[in-house]
Design a protein around this motif. Structure first.
Motif, PDB file in Angstrom:
ATOM      1  N   CYS A 103       4.553  -1.657  -4.164  1.00  0.00           N
ATOM      2  CA  CYS A 103       4.400  -2.669  -3.119  1.00  0.00           C
ATOM      3  C   CYS A 103       3.310  -2.281  -2.128  1.00  0.00           C
ATOM      4  CB  CYS A 103       5.726  -2.868  -2.396  1.00  0.00           C
ATOM      5  SG  CYS A 103       5.621  -3.899  -0.915  1.00  0.00           S
ATOM      6  N   VAL A 104       3.337  -1.036  -1.663  1.00  0.00           N
ATOM      7  CA  VAL A 104       2.348  -0.577  -0.684  1.00  0.00           C
ATOM      8  C   VAL A 104       0.945  -0.615  -1.272  1.00  0.00           C
ATOM      9  CG1 VAL A 104       1.557   1.434   0.614  1.00  0.00           C
ATOM     10  CG2 VAL A 104       3.975   0.804   0.656  1.00  0.00           C
ATOM     11  N   THR A 105       0.814  -0.219  -2.529  1.00  0.00           N
ATOM     12  CA  THR A 105      -0.497  -0.236  -3.177  1.00  0.00           C
ATOM     13  C   THR A 105      -1.077  -1.643  -3.214  1.00  0.00           C
ATOM     14  OG1 THR A 105       0.093   1.656  -4.565  1.00  0.00           O
ATOM     15  CG2 THR A 105      -1.735   0.280  -5.312  1.00  0.00           C
ATOM     16  N   GLY A 106      -0.269  -2.626  -3.617  1.00  0.00           N
ATOM     17  CA  GLY A 106      -0.738  -4.007  -3.651  1.00  0.00           C
ATOM     18  C   GLY A 106      -1.039  -4.548  -2.271  1.00  0.00           C
ATOM     19  N   PHE A 107      -0.259  -4.142  -1.286  1.00  0.00           N
ATOM     20  CA  PHE A 107      -0.425  -4.627   0.083  1.00  0.00           C
ATOM     21  C   PHE A 107      -1.759  -4.184   0.675  1.00  0.00           C
ATOM     22  CE2 PHE A 107       0.776  -4.382   4.705  1.00  0.00           C
ATOM     23  CZ  PHE A 107       0.924  -5.746   4.896  1.00  0.00           C
ATOM     24  N   VAL A 108      -2.093  -2.905   0.541  1.00  0.00           N
ATOM     25  CA  VAL A 108      -3.341  -2.415   1.129  1.00  0.00           C
ATOM     26  C   VAL A 108      -4.560  -2.900   0.346  1.00  0.00           C
ATOM     27  CG1 VAL A 108      -2.262  -0.408   2.204  1.00  0.00           C
ATOM     28  CG2 VAL A 108      -3.193  -0.195  -0.101  1.00  0.00           C
ATOM     29  N   ARG A 109      -4.381  -3.169  -0.947  1.00  0.00           N
ATOM     30  CA  ARG A 109      -5.491  -3.738  -1.713  1.00  0.00           C
ATOM     31  C   ARG A 109      -5.813  -5.158  -1.243  1.00  0.00           C
ATOM     32  NH1 ARG A 109      -3.870  -1.882  -7.882  1.00  0.00           N
ATOM     33  NH2 ARG A 109      -4.780   0.221  -7.785  1.00  0.00           N
ATOM     34  N   GLU A 110      -4.786  -5.917  -0.937  1.00  0.00           N
ATOM     35  CA  GLU A 110      -4.992  -7.320  -0.529  1.00  0.00           C
ATOM     36  C   GLU A 110      -5.498  -7.438   0.897  1.00  0.00           C
ATOM     37  OE1 GLU A 110      -2.573 -11.587  -0.459  1.00  0.00           O
ATOM     38  OE2 GLU A 110      -1.755  -9.843  -1.520  1.00  0.00           O
ATOM     39  N   TYR A 111      -5.058  -6.526   1.775  1.00  0.00           N
ATOM     40  CA  TYR A 111      -5.427  -6.603   3.196  1.00  0.00           C
ATOM     41  C   TYR A 111      -6.206  -5.346   3.577  1.00  0.00           C
ATOM     42  CZ  TYR A 111      -2.092 -10.398   3.113  1.00  0.00           C
ATOM     43  OH  TYR A 111      -1.437 -11.570   2.802  1.00  0.00           O
ATOM     44  N   SER A 112      -7.511  -5.470   3.578  1.00  0.00           N
ATOM     45  CA  SER A 112      -8.390  -4.312   3.765  1.00  0.00           C
ATOM     46  C   SER A 112      -8.365  -3.766   5.184  1.00  0.00           C
ATOM     47  CB  SER A 112      -9.831  -4.677   3.379  1.00  0.00           C
ATOM     48  OG  SER A 112     -10.301  -5.750   4.186  1.00  0.00           O
ATOM     49  N   GLU A 113      -7.857  -4.541   6.152  1.00  0.00           N
ATOM     50  CA  GLU A 113      -7.828  -4.084   7.548  1.00  0.00           C
ATOM     51  C   GLU A 113      -6.508  -3.401   7.909  1.00  0.00           C
ATOM     52  OE1 GLU A 113     -10.494  -4.286   9.550  1.00  0.00           O
ATOM     53  OE2 GLU A 113     -11.510  -5.064   7.765  1.00  0.00           O
ATOM     54  N   VAL A 114      -5.699  -3.127   6.900  1.00  0.00           N
ATOM     55  CA  VAL A 114      -4.364  -2.568   7.141  1.00  0.00           C
ATOM     56  C   VAL A 114      -4.307  -1.103   6.697  1.00  0.00           C
ATOM     57  CG1 VAL A 114      -1.985  -2.619   6.295  1.00  0.00           C
ATOM     58  CG2 VAL A 114      -3.097  -4.730   7.017  1.00  0.00           C
ATOM     59  N   ARG A 115      -3.606  -0.289   7.491  1.00  0.00           N
ATOM     60  CA  ARG A 115      -3.256   1.074   7.090  1.00  0.00           C
ATOM     61  C   ARG A 115      -1.738   1.208   7.132  1.00  0.00           C
ATOM     62  NH1 ARG A 115      -4.919   4.354  11.180  1.00  0.00           N
ATOM     63  NH2 ARG A 115      -2.925   5.306  11.697  1.00  0.00           N
ATOM     64  N   VAL A 116      -1.176   1.871   6.148  1.00  0.00           N
ATOM     65  CA  VAL A 116       0.279   2.041   6.098  1.00  0.00           C
ATOM     66  C   VAL A 116       0.623   3.509   6.290  1.00  0.00           C
ATOM     67  CG1 VAL A 116       2.363   1.761   4.710  1.00  0.00           C
ATOM     68  CG2 VAL A 116       0.521   0.062   4.546  1.00  0.00           C
ATOM     69  N   ASP A 117       1.473   3.802   7.269  1.00  0.00           N
ATOM     70  CA  ASP A 117       2.013   5.141   7.484  1.00  0.00           C
ATOM     71  C   ASP A 117       3.476   5.141   7.042  1.00  0.00           C
ATOM     72  OD1 ASP A 117      -0.380   5.915   8.525  1.00  0.00           O
ATOM     73  OD2 ASP A 117       0.276   5.979  10.618  1.00  0.00           O
ATOM     74  N   ILE A 118       3.813   5.998   6.086  1.00  0.00           N
ATOM     75  CA  ILE A 118       5.177   6.056   5.568  1.00  0.00           C
ATOM     76  C   ILE A 118       5.846   7.332   6.063  1.00  0.00           C
ATOM     77  CG2 ILE A 118       6.619   6.106   3.501  1.00  0.00           C
ATOM     78  CD1 ILE A 118       4.384   4.675   2.025  1.00  0.00           C
ATOM     79  N   ALA A 119       6.966   7.173   6.745  1.00  0.00           N
ATOM     80  CA  ALA A 119       7.742   8.313   7.245  1.00  0.00           C
ATOM     81  C   ALA A 119       8.962   8.504   6.359  1.00  0.00           C
ATOM     82  CB  ALA A 119       8.167   8.060   8.691  1.00  0.00           C
ATOM     83  N   LEU A 120       9.111   9.692   5.790  1.00  0.00           N
ATOM     84  CA  LEU A 120      10.240   9.981   4.916  1.00  0.00           C
ATOM     85  C   LEU A 120      11.276  10.811   5.669  1.00  0.00           C
ATOM     86  CD1 LEU A 120       8.312  10.960   1.661  1.00  0.00           C
ATOM     87  CD2 LEU A 120       9.068   8.698   2.414  1.00  0.00           C
ATOM     88  N   GLY A 121      12.546  10.494   5.446  1.00  0.00           N
ATOM     89  CA  GLY A 121      13.573  11.271   6.130  1.00  0.00           C
ATOM     90  C   GLY A 121      14.929  10.610   6.076  1.00  0.00           C
ATOM     91  N   LEU A 122      15.838  11.114   6.894  1.00  0.00           N
ATOM     92  CA  LEU A 122      17.207  10.615   6.935  1.00  0.00           C
ATOM     93  C   LEU A 122      17.254   9.243   7.590  1.00  0.00           C
ATOM     94  CD1 LEU A 122      19.022  13.895   8.018  1.00  0.00           C
ATOM     95  CD2 LEU A 122      18.829  12.946   5.709  1.00  0.00           C
ATOM     96  N   THR A 123      18.121   8.392   7.082  1.00  0.00           N
ATOM     97  CA  THR A 123      18.159   6.999   7.526  1.00  0.00           C
ATOM     98  C   THR A 123      18.505   6.869   9.001  1.00  0.00           C
ATOM     99  OG1 THR A 123      18.749   6.233   5.308  1.00  0.00           O
ATOM    100  CG2 THR A 123      19.249   4.759   7.133  1.00  0.00           C
TER     101      THR A 123
END
Length: 300
Positions: free
Chosen positions: A116-136
């Motif tokens: 999902c993230v890969t397709g999202f950033v490909r479609e919207y070139s002005e977007v950066r995604v920061d993913i935080a991993l951890g406990l809910t």
């Protein structure tokens, strides 16, 4: 003497709210992903800035003093108001732009978010995604505090102050090498399960694996767990190498050479969900990402 309140650090207010909600510095530290001394320091700074004591000890718990109770509701309203101001400013954008901040369990990110993230950033070139991993629970506090825009997780969804969309269910599956799997695609019987060497997840406190381990112990299969490791990809590598079989969340079984089967008597399911602040859904970058995520999961 109290310092200039115009310089008051908002992180101190978030820490105050976490200590109130959890009842202790240690619990707040776990919730916020900080050390216990760091939380104590923040509380002292806040009390110095305001000029009054906000907490008093009652055994192992902290309770609000009179001044603490007086500002508690106001602090809540201030933090909510700030979140809304920021969200409204970002909502003024016509197209998705800027940084999208997503929190997720490591396995959810690895097996569900990546496409999902890969397709999202490909479609919207002005977007950066920061993913935080951890406990809910830590990530949900970050979401409520405005530090994250969305959280994707598995298990009981949050019930307080957030907008939640259920994306599906996660169920347990026996994972085997293709050559070791029974030809029938139905449920694996307990008799068959008892003949297998099992590889277990090596930690406690995880809702899914606690339920699996309870089932394994209930049927006397725990003696057959020869290897334990707290890493799903490592478990799958061991299965592929012929070390045994394992019981994993269904969405993680996406490797060539592996097959999965339902197990007789092991029927629980946990919801997979997406949480956002209600005000954040008016932000184009957040709203469109949520739609992308739902669409990508439907297509799986």
């Amino acid at each position: 003497m109290a310092s200039d309140l115009a310089q008051l650090d908002l992180n101190l207010l978030h820490t105050f709210r976490s200590v109130v909600d959890t009842g202790s510095v240690l619990a707040a530290a776990k919730q916020l992903g900080r050390t216990q001394p760091a939380i104590s320091t923040r509380l002292r700074r806040l009390e110095d800035d305001i000029g009054v004591r906000l907490f008093q000890k009652r055994g192992r718990r902290l309770e609000l003093t009179g001044p603490g109770r007086a500002i508690d509701a106001e602090v809540r309203m201030v933090l909510v108001a700030i979140e809304r101001v920021v969200d409204r400013a970002r909502a003024a954008a016509v197209e998705p732009v800027g940084v999208l901040r997503v929190g997720a369990l490591p396995t959810v990110n690895a097996y569900l978010l990546s496409e999902c993230v890969t397709g999202f950033v490909r479609e919207y070139s002005e977007v950066r995604v920061d993913i935080a991993l951890g406990l809910t629970h830590v990530q949900l506090e970050g979401l409520r505090a405005g530090e994250l825009d969305a959280v994707v997780s598995v298990g009981p969804p949050p019930t307080r102050g957030l907008e939640v969309v259920q994306l599906g269910h996660v169920v347990p599956r026996l994972v085997l090498r293709k050559e070791d799997a029974p030809k029938a695609k139905g449920r694996v019987s307990l008799k068959r399960l008892a003949k297998l060497t099992l590889i277990g997840y090596g930690s406690v406190g995880d809702l899914f694996f606690d339920a699996v381990w309870e089932f394994v112990e209930q049927h006397g299969l725990d003696r057959d767990v020869r290897i334990r490791v707290a890493h799903i990809q490592s478990i799958k590598n061991l299965v592929k190498a012929g070390a045994g079989a394992s019981i994993l969340p269904d969405y993680t079984v996406v490797e060539p050479g592996l097959v999965s089967r339902p197990i007789e008597g092991l029927d629980f399911e946990h919801p997979l969900w997406l949480a956002t602040r209600s005000s954040a859904r008016t932000i184009p970058i957040v709203d469109i990402f949520c739609d992308h995520l739902k669409a990508s999961l439907v297509a799986r």
